[in-house]
Design a protein around this motif. Structure first.
Motif, PDB file in Angstrom:
ATOM      1  N   PRO A 280      21.503  42.331  43.626  1.00  0.00           N
ATOM      2  CA  PRO A 280      21.172  42.191  42.203  1.00  0.00           C
ATOM      3  C   PRO A 280      22.375  41.660  41.427  1.00  0.00           C
ATOM      4  CG  PRO A 280      20.445  44.319  43.035  1.00  0.00           C
ATOM      5  CD  PRO A 280      21.272  43.685  44.118  1.00  0.00           C
ATOM      6  N   VAL A 281      22.124  40.704  40.531  1.00  0.00           N
ATOM      7  CA  VAL A 281      23.213  40.035  39.818  1.00  0.00           C
ATOM      8  C   VAL A 281      24.102  41.041  39.082  1.00  0.00           C
ATOM      9  CG1 VAL A 281      21.988  39.477  37.672  1.00  0.00           C
ATOM     10  CG2 VAL A 281      23.808  37.972  38.506  1.00  0.00           C
ATOM     11  N   GLY A 282      23.532  42.087  38.566  1.00  0.00           N
ATOM     12  CA  GLY A 282      24.339  43.101  37.881  1.00  0.00           C
ATOM     13  C   GLY A 282      25.326  43.788  38.800  1.00  0.00           C
ATOM     14  N   ASN A 283      24.977  43.887  40.077  1.00  0.00           N
ATOM     15  CA  ASN A 283      25.878  44.521  41.059  1.00  0.00           C
ATOM     16  C   ASN A 283      27.095  43.662  41.377  1.00  0.00           C
ATOM     17  OD1 ASN A 283      23.866  46.436  41.109  1.00  0.00           O
ATOM     18  ND2 ASN A 283      23.629  46.425  43.333  1.00  0.00           N
ATOM     19  N   VAL A 284      26.972  42.362  41.171  1.00  0.00           N
ATOM     20  CA  VAL A 284      28.097  41.466  41.457  1.00  0.00           C
ATOM     21  C   VAL A 284      29.324  41.919  40.663  1.00  0.00           C
ATOM     22  CG1 VAL A 284      28.975  39.103  41.240  1.00  0.00           C
ATOM     23  CG2 VAL A 284      26.621  39.502  41.992  1.00  0.00           C
ATOM     24  N   TYR A 285      29.110  42.316  39.415  1.00  0.00           N
ATOM     25  CA  TYR A 285      30.219  42.696  38.536  1.00  0.00           C
ATOM     26  C   TYR A 285      30.869  44.010  38.957  1.00  0.00           C
ATOM     27  CZ  TYR A 285      28.544  38.802  35.863  1.00  0.00           C
ATOM     28  OH  TYR A 285      28.161  37.541  35.486  1.00  0.00           O
ATOM     29  N   TYR A 286      30.200  44.785  39.770  1.00  0.00           N
ATOM     30  CA  TYR A 286      30.814  45.993  40.317  1.00  0.00           C
ATOM     31  C   TYR A 286      31.932  45.605  41.294  1.00  0.00           C
ATOM     32  CZ  TYR A 286      31.406  50.240  43.060  1.00  0.00           C
ATOM     33  OH  TYR A 286      31.947  51.319  43.705  1.00  0.00           O
ATOM     34  N   TYR A 287      31.711  44.535  42.043  1.00  0.00           N
ATOM     35  CA  TYR A 287      32.675  44.093  43.053  1.00  0.00           C
ATOM     36  C   TYR A 287      33.665  43.066  42.518  1.00  0.00           C
ATOM     37  CZ  TYR A 287      29.351  46.418  46.065  1.00  0.00           C
ATOM     38  OH  TYR A 287      28.534  47.355  46.629  1.00  0.00           O
ATOM     39  N   PHE A 288      33.198  42.210  41.622  1.00  0.00           N
ATOM     40  CA  PHE A 288      34.024  41.130  41.089  1.00  0.00           C
ATOM     41  C   PHE A 288      33.788  41.034  39.584  1.00  0.00           C
ATOM     42  CE2 PHE A 288      32.803  40.069  45.425  1.00  0.00           C
ATOM     43  CZ  PHE A 288      34.040  39.967  46.023  1.00  0.00           C
ATOM     44  N   LYS A 289      34.799  41.334  38.818  1.00  0.00           N
ATOM     45  CA  LYS A 289      34.664  41.309  37.354  1.00  0.00           C
ATOM     46  C   LYS A 289      34.525  39.881  36.831  1.00  0.00           C
ATOM     47  CE  LYS A 289      35.231  45.746  37.068  1.00  0.00           C
ATOM     48  NZ  LYS A 289      34.127  46.401  37.684  1.00  0.00           N
ATOM     49  N   THR A 290      35.136  38.939  37.557  1.00  0.00           N
ATOM     50  CA  THR A 290      35.095  37.540  37.139  1.00  0.00           C
ATOM     51  C   THR A 290      34.865  36.651  38.358  1.00  0.00           C
ATOM     52  OG1 THR A 290      37.465  37.182  37.499  1.00  0.00           O
ATOM     53  CG2 THR A 290      36.794  38.000  35.308  1.00  0.00           C
ATOM     54  N   LYS A 291      34.518  35.422  38.083  1.00  0.00           N
ATOM     55  CA  LYS A 291      34.356  34.444  39.150  1.00  0.00           C
ATOM     56  C   LYS A 291      35.712  34.197  39.831  1.00  0.00           C
ATOM     57  CE  LYS A 291      31.735  30.216  39.863  1.00  0.00           C
ATOM     58  NZ  LYS A 291      31.087  29.061  39.251  1.00  0.00           N
ATOM     59  N   GLU A 292      36.790  34.305  39.060  1.00  0.00           N
ATOM     60  CA  GLU A 292      38.137  34.130  39.621  1.00  0.00           C
ATOM     61  C   GLU A 292      38.439  35.195  40.676  1.00  0.00           C
ATOM     62  OE1 GLU A 292      41.726  31.987  39.920  1.00  0.00           O
ATOM     63  OE2 GLU A 292      39.792  31.494  39.063  1.00  0.00           O
ATOM     64  N   GLU A 293      38.000  36.433  40.448  1.00  0.00           N
ATOM     65  CA  GLU A 293      38.195  37.489  41.448  1.00  0.00           C
ATOM     66  C   GLU A 293      37.428  37.163  42.728  1.00  0.00           C
ATOM     67  OE1 GLU A 293      37.494  41.513  40.191  1.00  0.00           O
ATOM     68  OE2 GLU A 293      38.728  41.269  38.402  1.00  0.00           O
ATOM     69  N   LEU A 294      36.266  36.580  42.579  1.00  0.00           N
ATOM     70  CA  LEU A 294      35.486  36.178  43.751  1.00  0.00           C
ATOM     71  C   LEU A 294      36.206  35.056  44.495  1.00  0.00           C
ATOM     72  CD1 LEU A 294      32.988  36.530  45.467  1.00  0.00           C
ATOM     73  CD2 LEU A 294      31.725  35.132  43.834  1.00  0.00           C
ATOM     74  N   ARG A 295      36.806  34.147  43.775  1.00  0.00           N
ATOM     75  CA  ARG A 295      37.619  33.095  44.415  1.00  0.00           C
ATOM     76  C   ARG A 295      38.761  33.717  45.200  1.00  0.00           C
ATOM     77  NH1 ARG A 295      38.595  28.151  40.171  1.00  0.00           N
ATOM     78  NH2 ARG A 295      36.647  27.118  40.627  1.00  0.00           N
ATOM     79  N   ARG A 296      39.425  34.692  44.601  1.00  0.00           N
ATOM     80  CA  ARG A 296      40.521  35.378  45.280  1.00  0.00           C
ATOM     81  C   ARG A 296      40.007  36.021  46.577  1.00  0.00           C
ATOM     82  NH1 ARG A 296      41.861  38.339  41.351  1.00  0.00           N
ATOM     83  NH2 ARG A 296      43.147  36.744  40.402  1.00  0.00           N
ATOM     84  N   GLY A 297      38.827  36.594  46.501  1.00  0.00           N
ATOM     85  CA  GLY A 297      38.208  37.173  47.698  1.00  0.00           C
ATOM     86  C   GLY A 297      37.962  36.135  48.773  1.00  0.00           C
ATOM     87  N   ARG A 298      37.597  34.919  48.361  1.00  0.00           N
ATOM     88  CA  ARG A 298      37.386  33.834  49.330  1.00  0.00           C
ATOM     89  C   ARG A 298      38.688  33.468  50.024  1.00  0.00           C
ATOM     90  NH1 ARG A 298      35.448  29.032  46.330  1.00  0.00           N
ATOM     91  NH2 ARG A 298      35.344  28.077  48.389  1.00  0.00           N
ATOM     92  N   VAL A 299      39.783  33.375  49.266  1.00  0.00           N
ATOM     93  CA  VAL A 299      41.082  33.038  49.859  1.00  0.00           C
ATOM     94  C   VAL A 299      41.506  34.143  50.830  1.00  0.00           C
ATOM     95  CG1 VAL A 299      43.544  32.711  49.374  1.00  0.00           C
ATOM     96  CG2 VAL A 299      41.825  31.579  47.947  1.00  0.00           C
ATOM     97  N   GLU A 300      41.372  35.378  50.401  1.00  0.00           N
ATOM     98  CA  GLU A 300      41.759  36.500  51.264  1.00  0.00           C
ATOM     99  C   GLU A 300      40.930  36.520  52.532  1.00  0.00           C
ATOM    100  OE1 GLU A 300      41.401  39.784  48.538  1.00  0.00           O
ATOM    101  OE2 GLU A 300      43.222  39.175  47.454  1.00  0.00           O
ATOM    102  N   ARG A 301      39.645  36.218  52.405  1.00  0.00           N
ATOM    103  CA  ARG A 301      38.759  36.179  53.569  1.00  0.00           C
ATOM    104  C   ARG A 301      39.203  35.084  54.554  1.00  0.00           C
ATOM    105  NH1 ARG A 301      34.559  38.948  56.154  1.00  0.00           N
ATOM    106  NH2 ARG A 301      33.479  37.417  57.388  1.00  0.00           N
ATOM    107  N   ARG A 302      39.528  33.917  54.050  1.00  0.00           N
ATOM    108  CA  ARG A 302      39.986  32.827  54.925  1.00  0.00           C
ATOM    109  C   ARG A 302      41.292  33.208  55.623  1.00  0.00           C
ATOM    110  NH1 ARG A 302      36.066  29.469  56.509  1.00  0.00           N
ATOM    111  NH2 ARG A 302      34.968  28.585  54.758  1.00  0.00           N
ATOM    112  N   LEU A 303      42.197  33.893  54.907  1.00  0.00           N
ATOM    113  CA  LEU A 303      43.439  34.347  55.532  1.00  0.00           C
ATOM    114  C   LEU A 303      43.152  35.358  56.637  1.00  0.00           C
ATOM    115  CD1 LEU A 303      45.767  34.659  52.407  1.00  0.00           C
ATOM    116  CD2 LEU A 303      46.116  33.131  54.371  1.00  0.00           C
TER     117      LEU A 303
ATOM    118  N   GLU B 118      40.418  35.527  58.395  1.00  0.00           N
ATOM    119  CA  GLU B 118      39.816  34.780  59.502  1.00  0.00           C
ATOM    120  C   GLU B 118      40.882  34.080  60.337  1.00  0.00           C
ATOM    121  OE1 GLU B 118      37.069  32.254  57.452  1.00  0.00           O
ATOM    122  OE2 GLU B 118      35.520  33.807  57.341  1.00  0.00           O
ATOM    123  N   PHE B 119      41.871  33.465  59.655  1.00  0.00           N
ATOM    124  CA  PHE B 119      42.940  32.808  60.402  1.00  0.00           C
ATOM    125  C   PHE B 119      43.712  33.830  61.219  1.00  0.00           C
ATOM    126  CE2 PHE B 119      47.470  31.945  60.786  1.00  0.00           C
ATOM    127  CZ  PHE B 119      47.407  30.904  61.698  1.00  0.00           C
TER     128      PHE B 119
END
Length: 188
Positions: free
Chosen positions: A40-63, A65-66
């Motif tokens: 649910p879209v409302g739950n997204v904000y529980y994990y990521f307050k902003t789209k920038e935080e989600l981007r940070r999560g993507r970078v951390e995830r790629r690190l 994985e490497f």
């Protein structure tokens, strides 16, 4: 028997990564990500307050994985075997690479266009592999030119290989480049 589903945070990061790879992060809304991740879209904000935080999560995830891949490559006994395993990972991802280019390079390019702290953090997505490759070349007896060799071996898989841009959806181009890299590593 049911397979374990990734937690919602992980699903959101994985989905954001997939959608951003397909259409760009800027063009992908949090609602798009939530819908595709079945959260649910409302739950997204529980994990990521902003789209920038989600981007940070993507970078951390790629690190992550490497680092996991590096741990697998480090199980090989010789530096040459580790380098060949690294190149083998490119071959394993040939369909994805042929279809849309390098996802790590695309992510870094996207973040560098935006600038800021996350763009600097994303540099680790190249610096860590370069450092690891340098270690392998030094261990193989190439102390003086380890940095140059590391850059030469990292450039094709992660920096966009021109042939992929010229022949989209042709995984055979990736196979040829992997073969060329393996042949080159075997001459060292």
């Amino acid at each position: 028997m049911r397979t374990a589903q990734p937690d919602k945070r992980t699903r959101l990061i994985e989905t954001a990564t997939k959608l951003a790879y397909e259409r760009g992060f800027r063009e992908t809304s949090l609602a798009d990500i939530a819908e595709a991740a079945r959260v649910p879209v409302g739950n997204v904000y529980y994990y990521f307050k902003t789209k920038e935080e989600l981007r940070r999560g993507r970078v951390e995830r790629r690190l992550e994985e490497f680092r996991a891949a590096r741990a697998e490559w480090d199980r090989w006994s010789s530096p040459k075997e580790r380098l060949l395993a690294f190149v083998g990972s490119v071959h394993a991802n040939r369909e994805q690479l042929a279809r849309g280019g390098c996802p790590v390079g695309g992510l870094c390019s996207e973040l560098h266009k935006e600038g800021g702290a996350l763009a600097k953090k994303s540099a680790r997505l190249f610096n860590e592999p370069i450092g690891w490759l340098e270690e392998q070349f030094r261990a193989a007896g190439h102390d003086k030119d380890s940095r140059e060799l590391a850059n030469a071996s990292l450039s094709p898989p992660f920096r966009g290989w021109l042939p992929w841009r010229m022949a989209p959806n042709d995984s055979e181009v990736v196979v040829m480049e992997v073969r060329r890299l393996k042949n080159w590593i075997n001459t060292l």
